[in-house]
Write a protein that holds these residues in place. Structure first.
Motif, short mmCIF file in Angstrom:
data_model
loop_
_atom_site.label_atom_id
_atom_site.label_comp_id
_atom_site.label_asym_id
_atom_site.label_seq_id
_atom_site.Cartn_x
_atom_site.Cartn_y
_atom_site.Cartn_z
N ALA A 214 0.84 -1.21 0.00
CA ALA A 214 0.00 0.00 0.00
C ALA A 214 0.86 1.25 0.00
O ALA A 214 0.58 2.22 -0.73
N ARG A 215 1.91 1.27 0.83
CA ARG A 215 2.79 2.45 0.90
C ARG A 215 3.55 2.64 -0.41
O ARG A 215 3.93 3.77 -0.76
N LEU A 216 3.76 1.55 -1.15
CA LEU A 216 4.42 1.63 -2.45
C LEU A 216 3.44 2.00 -3.56
O LEU A 216 3.86 2.20 -4.70
N ARG A 217 2.17 2.06 -3.21
CA ARG A 217 1.10 2.32 -4.21
C ARG A 217 1.19 1.32 -5.36
O ARG A 217 0.95 1.65 -6.53
N MET A 218 1.51 0.08 -5.02
CA MET A 218 1.79 -0.92 -6.04
C MET A 218 0.57 -1.22 -6.92
O MET A 218 0.71 -1.41 -8.13
N GLU A 219 -0.61 -1.23 -6.32
CA GLU A 219 -1.81 -1.51 -7.11
C GLU A 219 -1.99 -0.44 -8.19
O GLU A 219 -2.25 -0.76 -9.36
N ASN A 220 -1.83 0.83 -7.83
CA ASN A 220 -1.97 1.91 -8.81
C ASN A 220 -0.88 1.86 -9.86
O ASN A 220 -1.12 2.09 -11.05
N GLU B 111 20.11 6.50 -10.61
CA GLU B 111 20.39 7.37 -9.46
C GLU B 111 19.40 8.53 -9.50
O GLU B 111 19.33 9.26 -10.49
N ILE B 112 18.64 8.70 -8.43
CA ILE B 112 17.57 9.69 -8.40
C ILE B 112 18.01 10.91 -7.60
O ILE B 112 18.27 10.81 -6.39
N VAL B 113 18.11 12.02 -8.25
CA VAL B 113 18.46 13.26 -7.56
C VAL B 113 17.33 13.62 -6.60
O VAL B 113 16.16 13.74 -7.00
N GLY B 114 17.68 13.75 -5.33
CA GLY B 114 16.68 14.04 -4.32
C GLY B 114 15.93 12.82 -3.81
O GLY B 114 15.09 12.94 -2.90
N GLY B 115 16.23 11.66 -4.37
CA GLY B 115 15.57 10.43 -3.94
C GLY B 115 15.94 10.08 -2.52
O GLY B 115 17.09 10.22 -2.10
N GLN B 116 14.94 9.62 -1.77
CA GLN B 116 15.13 9.31 -0.36
C GLN B 116 14.97 7.83 -0.08
O GLN B 116 14.52 7.06 -0.94
N HIS B 117 15.32 7.44 1.15
CA HIS B 117 15.26 6.05 1.57
C HIS B 117 13.85 5.76 2.10
O HIS B 117 13.64 5.56 3.30
N ASN B 118 12.88 5.77 1.18
CA ASN B 118 11.50 5.56 1.61
C ASN B 118 10.64 5.03 0.47
O ASN B 118 11.05 5.03 -0.70
N GLN B 119 9.43 4.61 0.84
CA GLN B 119 8.53 3.98 -0.14
C GLN B 119 8.07 4.97 -1.20
O GLN B 119 7.77 4.57 -2.32
N LYS B 120 8.00 6.26 -0.89
CA LYS B 120 7.58 7.24 -1.89
C LYS B 120 8.55 7.27 -3.07
O LYS B 120 8.13 7.22 -4.23
N GLN C 139 7.96 5.76 -6.95
CA GLN C 139 8.10 6.60 -8.14
C GLN C 139 8.98 5.95 -9.21
O GLN C 139 8.75 6.13 -10.40
N ILE C 140 9.99 5.18 -8.78
CA ILE C 140 10.89 4.56 -9.74
C ILE C 140 10.47 3.13 -10.09
O ILE C 140 11.07 2.50 -10.97
N MET C 141 9.43 2.64 -9.42
CA MET C 141 8.99 1.26 -9.65
C MET C 141 8.68 0.97 -11.12
O MET C 141 9.03 -0.11 -11.63
N PRO C 142 8.02 1.88 -11.87
CA PRO C 142 7.77 1.58 -13.28
C PRO C 142 9.05 1.31 -14.08
O PRO C 142 9.05 0.48 -15.00
N ASP C 143 10.14 2.01 -13.74
CA ASP C 143 11.40 1.76 -14.44
C ASP C 143 11.85 0.33 -14.21
O ASP C 143 12.27 -0.37 -15.14
N PHE C 144 11.77 -0.12 -12.95
CA PHE C 144 12.18 -1.49 -12.65
C PHE C 144 11.27 -2.51 -13.34
O PHE C 144 11.75 -3.48 -13.95
N LEU C 145 9.97 -2.31 -13.26
CA LEU C 145 9.04 -3.30 -13.80
C LEU C 145 9.11 -3.40 -15.31
O LEU C 145 9.01 -4.50 -15.87
#
Length: 284
Positions: free
Chosen positions: A61-67, A257-266, A270-276
């Motif tokens: 849910a925190r990853l918004r994976m369904e969406n 490498e994400i500029v401003g990217g943090q160690h969190n699910q948000k 955001q980068i999940m589509p790139d991986f998938l």
């Protein structure tokens, strides 16, 4: 006007999430809760699907994976696959490197977790869901310590998996404390395991870091440790024989490498589509 009776029996155009609490692990001595995310059309297709195993599955849910998945399927950007989201137990002890715990004895159950994945989880999923056991169609991913775990499992078991996804991986995992004379060159556990490991031509790796993953910079080179540790691991893989993406051409290793990217699910969401789209490209 559409027939409402027909519409009620129509195949859903979105993913379906099922909770599965039926798997008790003998080595872990606990029930391992799973969320199974089935692609649109799964119920009536009768086909066998590629599969992604995901550590820290309690964070869907925190990853918004369904969406994220619904959007990718709507765009036809990925091939359909089954997602097996594995809820963490004692993640500080179960995630890590199977070969050894770190200097504080964290990861003491990582070997048991790997045993669970190979001897219990994979057979269970194969018996209960229509997934492929072909390594070329099997991926494993995770975040932070879960990313370290996923990489360790894939790297050492190319007969079961072909792709690893690592979001902000804990590649600082080390055998000595800084007070005991820790050195980057010898004491990072995963880097050493890669050096001692073998090249497997079917393996591919996806890595993400954020420039704001952390603030630690133990060697004072102006680059945070999470980026340094990831890039150094990639260098070890390259020395082993894997090729990094270059000039826009995909090879064995993709690094984001994400500029401003943090160690969190948000950030990871955001980068999940790139991986998938990397792990399950539509043209395959």
């Amino acid at each position: 006007m559409a027939d409402p009776l027909l519409a009620s029996h129509a195949e859903p155009s979105t993913v379906t999430i099922q909770r599965d609490d039926s798997l008790f692990s003998v080595p872990l001595k606990r029930t391992v809760h799973l969320d199974i995310v089935l692609p649109p059309g799964y119920a009536t297709s009768g086909v066998t699907y590629p599969v992604l195993y995901l550590n820290d599955g309690q964070d869907l849910a925190r990853l918004r994976m369904e969406n994220v998945l619904d959007s990718l399927y709507e765009k036809k950007a990925i091939q359909p696959f089954v997602l097996v989201a594995i809820h963490a137990g004692d993640r500080i002890q179960e995630y890590g490197t199977a070969a050894q715990a770190d200097y504080m004895h964290r990861g003491s159950k990582a070997g048991l977790y790997t045993d669970f994945v190979l001897t219990e989880l994979l057979p269970y999923i194969k018996n209960h869901y229509r997934i492929s056991t072909d390594p070329a169609k099997s991926a494993f991913a995770g975040f932070s310590l879960g990313g370290l775990s996923a990489f360790d499992i894939v790297f050492h078991h190319p007969d079961r998996f072909s792709r690893a996804g690592v979001f902000s991986g804990s590649f600082w995992w080390r055998s000595k404390s800084t007070e005991d004379g820790y050195r980057d060159e010898t004491d990072r556990i995963m880097h050493d395991l890669v050096r001692k490991g073998v090249y497997s031509p079917n393996l591919k790796f996806w890595f993400e870091t954020g420039t704001d993953d952390e603030t630690s910079d133990r060697n004072n080179n102006g680059v945070i440790d999470s980026i340094d540790d990831t890039l150094d691991l990639i260098s070890e893989l390259v020395r082993k024989g894997y090729r990094r993406d270059e000039n826009g051409q995909p090879h064995d290793i993709r690094y984001v490498e994400i500029v401003g990217g943090q160690h969190n699910q948000k950030t990871w969401s955001q980068i999940m589509p790139d991986f998938l789209t990397w792990a399950f490209p539509k043209h395959n």
